[in-house]
Scaffold this active site. Structure first.
Site, mmCIF file in Angstrom:
data_model
loop_
_atom_site.group_PDB
_atom_site.id
_atom_site.type_symbol
_atom_site.label_atom_id
_atom_site.label_comp_id
_atom_site.label_asym_id
_atom_site.label_seq_id
_atom_site.Cartn_x
_atom_site.Cartn_y
_atom_site.Cartn_z
ATOM 1 N N TYR A 114 18.264 -31.706 -5.068
ATOM 2 C CA TYR A 114 19.291 -32.019 -4.067
ATOM 3 C C TYR A 114 19.200 -33.478 -3.654
ATOM 4 O O TYR A 114 18.112 -34.047 -3.575
ATOM 5 C CB TYR A 114 19.101 -31.176 -2.806
ATOM 6 C CG TYR A 114 19.518 -29.728 -2.933
ATOM 7 C CD1 TYR A 114 20.817 -29.342 -2.657
ATOM 8 C CD2 TYR A 114 18.603 -28.759 -3.310
ATOM 9 C CE1 TYR A 114 21.199 -28.010 -2.756
ATOM 10 C CE2 TYR A 114 18.975 -27.428 -3.409
ATOM 11 C CZ TYR A 114 20.275 -27.061 -3.126
ATOM 12 O OH TYR A 114 20.649 -25.750 -3.223
ATOM 13 N N TYR A 153 15.404 -24.325 -9.340
ATOM 14 C CA TYR A 153 14.353 -25.183 -8.785
ATOM 15 C C TYR A 153 13.254 -24.353 -8.115
ATOM 16 O O TYR A 153 13.513 -23.265 -7.623
ATOM 17 C CB TYR A 153 14.933 -26.227 -7.822
ATOM 18 C CG TYR A 153 15.685 -25.691 -6.627
ATOM 19 C CD1 TYR A 153 15.024 -25.279 -5.469
ATOM 20 C CD2 TYR A 153 17.086 -25.615 -6.631
ATOM 21 C CE1 TYR A 153 15.717 -24.803 -4.366
ATOM 22 C CE2 TYR A 153 17.786 -25.136 -5.533
ATOM 23 C CZ TYR A 153 17.100 -24.734 -4.402
ATOM 24 O OH TYR A 153 17.792 -24.260 -3.319
ATOM 25 N N ARG A 163 14.284 -20.674 -7.256
ATOM 26 C CA ARG A 163 15.647 -20.255 -6.954
ATOM 27 C C ARG A 163 16.436 -20.168 -8.251
ATOM 28 O O ARG A 163 16.386 -21.076 -9.076
ATOM 29 C CB ARG A 163 16.366 -21.264 -6.039
ATOM 30 C CG ARG A 163 15.870 -21.420 -4.606
ATOM 31 C CD ARG A 163 15.747 -20.138 -3.809
ATOM 32 N NE ARG A 163 16.771 -19.118 -3.996
ATOM 33 C CZ ARG A 163 17.985 -19.136 -3.440
ATOM 34 N NH1 ARG A 163 18.351 -20.125 -2.660
ATOM 35 N NH2 ARG A 163 18.842 -18.156 -3.650
ATOM 36 N N HIS A 166 22.322 -21.693 -8.324
ATOM 37 C CA HIS A 166 23.216 -21.197 -7.273
ATOM 38 C C HIS A 166 24.002 -22.336 -6.648
ATOM 39 O O HIS A 166 23.576 -23.490 -6.658
ATOM 40 C CB HIS A 166 22.425 -20.458 -6.179
ATOM 41 C CG HIS A 166 21.485 -21.355 -5.433
ATOM 42 N ND1 HIS A 166 20.244 -21.688 -5.915
ATOM 43 C CD2 HIS A 166 21.610 -22.020 -4.251
ATOM 44 C CE1 HIS A 166 19.637 -22.506 -5.061
ATOM 45 N NE2 HIS A 166 20.445 -22.739 -4.053
ATOM 46 N N HIS A 168 25.847 -23.064 -2.904
ATOM 47 C CA HIS A 168 26.031 -22.621 -1.517
ATOM 48 C C HIS A 168 27.508 -22.741 -1.144
ATOM 49 O O HIS A 168 28.151 -23.738 -1.484
ATOM 50 C CB HIS A 168 25.215 -23.488 -0.565
ATOM 51 C CG HIS A 168 23.732 -23.413 -0.781
ATOM 52 N ND1 HIS A 168 22.917 -22.566 -0.073
ATOM 53 C CD2 HIS A 168 22.907 -24.074 -1.633
ATOM 54 C CE1 HIS A 168 21.655 -22.719 -0.464
ATOM 55 N NE2 HIS A 168 21.615 -23.629 -1.419
HETATM 56 FE FE LIG Z 1 19.839 -24.145 -2.575
#
Ligand SMILES: [Fe+3]
Lengths: 248, 199
Positions: A114, A153, A163, A166, A168
């Site tokens: 991110y 990640y 995770r 995905h 959000h």
């Molecule tokens: Fe996330």
């Protein structure tokens, strides 16, 4: 004092909490100190939940729903990754489309990183990828985003938790009580079954609804694949017995 | 067998996660240049009618730690009890605001006008309040609560009246700390646990 009349479009249908994740789940460790212990106070919705903010097209820029280009703003500098179209409809529990409502998304880049000061994962930042986008549904409740498929990640939870890929998603609807944030997973990802966050949804059929199928009908040859993700928001109860006249 | 109901089921929530800011308030998170400004920056514009107030507070997890990563959304009526979009509503009141806990202190601040009382379906009134929605990592479905005010008459409010443990009513009432200044702390667990709502 208010001199306002109640503008009655019917109360929101009470939330079916069994359709949602459990607030407390020891396998998702942060939920342990962050889930209320006391029961929620349930009541019929009021104007505060039945009204809500509305947003118009004037706030949107032409690239807002194109995460491949909305950070670099340069067609010669697209984000790195597998190009995908994420699309679907926003409906309410009565099956009616929810038109002209704001949908916002955010995600990691193709390497699973991110663009956020708190994210120190080894995967590099992509200089041409920001990671957020937004759009309004059209009159039929349809929305679409052009983006890249985010990478999986690792995250600090149990010894080796990752995770699944995905995106959000935040949706407003037309009432503040419809407000929803969720996540879209991708068909075929073996990490979904191993994810303690996905597993907070205890109903198998409900978890399946967070997994977007590959949608070749919407994929564009030599350009992008497509995934379809429909979203259902709370509906409103309205019967012929609602709105009854004074004295009836 | 019976006929199948054709109603749909709501999509399940998932946690907003630690990076909710880059999706909802990217400039706040240092992700500049995608949008001109963050959505919901201001609950009111200059010239809004009514008393301008500032509410500060923190949200504490079950260990007593002020959470640094929570994001809040507020929704409220204008000073005369009208919501944006309703006829006669104050055009300077957006009613909606997004704000976040400070990344170093965990404190949040909301500047807005004090809302007016709003009508109920049954013909009564709700005391002035601000609806609050809270998301963060570890919160699997957004938490609803309300901010009432200690210097308003809350005695006939139907929601507050539903709280059986009368000592818990206080958890929804902002304390006046000065002229136009209020304090509203939120506790996720423990003896002071805030009343969270399902409506
Ligand atoms: Fe996330």
């Amino acid at each position: 004092m208010s001199d306002q009349a109640y503008i009655d479009q019917g109360p929101l249908i009470p939330r079916n909490r069994a359709a949602h994740p459990v607030p407390y789940d020891p396998d998702y460790k942060t939920s342990v100190p962050r889930s209320p212990n006391q029961p929620l106070l349930s009541m019929e919705s009021t104007l505060s939940e039945e009204t809500g903010p509305r947003f118009g097209h004037s706030m949107l820029g032409p690239l807002d729903n194109n995460l491949i280009l909305n950070y670099s703003k340069d067609a010669a500098k697209p984000a790195v990754g597998e190009r995908i179209l994420m699309h679907g409809r926003v409906l309410d529990e009565m099956g009616r489309p929810v038109p002209h409502t704001l949908v916002e998304i955010w995600q990691a880049n193709a390497g699973g990183r991110y663009r956020h000061v708190k994210d120190g994962y080894l995967a590099p930042l992509d200089p041409n990828f920001g990671g957020c986008g937004r759009t309004l549904t059209d009159e039929n409740g349809c929305y679409e985003f052009l983006t890249i498929r985010p990478g999986a990640y690792p995250w600090p939870n149990r010894g080796n938790d990752w995770r699944p890929m995905h995106i959000h998603i935040s949706v407003f609807g037309h009432s503040f009580g419809q407000r929803l944030i969720t996540q879209m997973y991708f068909e075929g990802d073996p990490l979904i079954e191993r994810c303690p966050i996905a597993a907070t949804v205890k109903s198998r059929s409900q978890l399946d609804r967070l997994v977007a199928p590959l949608d070749m009908a919407k994929a564009r040859p030599l350009d992008f694949l497509a995934y379809k993700f429909d979203i259902v928001l709370r509906g409103r109860r309205q019967t012929m017995f609602e709105n009854r006249m004074e004295g009836l | 067998m019976v006929q199948k109901l054709d109603t749909l089921v709501e999509t399940p929530s998932q946690t907003a996660g630690p990076y909710v800011h880059i999706g909802c308030i990217p400039s706040f998170a240092g992700l500049e240049g995608v949008y001109p400004e963050d959505l919901g920056l201001r609950a009111i514009e200059d010239g809004a009618e009514g008393e301008v107030i500032t509410i500060t507070g923190s949200i504490y997890d079950g260990t007593g730690w002020a959470m640094r990563d929570a994001m809040f959304e507020s929704w409220q009526a204008d000073a005369s009890g009208r919501f944006a979009g309703q006829q006669g509503a104050d055009p300077k009141v957006n009613g909606f605001c997004r704000f976040a806990a400070d990344k170093d202190t965990g404190e949040f601040t909301l500047t807005t006008v004090k809302p007016g009382a709003t009508p109920t379906r049954a013909g009564g009134q709700q005391a002035p309040h601000i609806a609050l929605w809270i998301v963060a990592r570890g919160i699997n479905i957004g938490l609803q609560t309300r901010i009432y005010f200690e210097d308003e008459d809350n005695s006939a409010d139907p929601l507050l009246a539903r709280i059986e443990q009368r000592n818990r009513v206080e958890t929804l009432v902002a304390k006046k700390t000065g002229e136009g200044q209020y304090r509203f702390d939120i506790y996720l667990q423990g003896a002071q646990e805030t009343v969270f709502l399902d409506l």
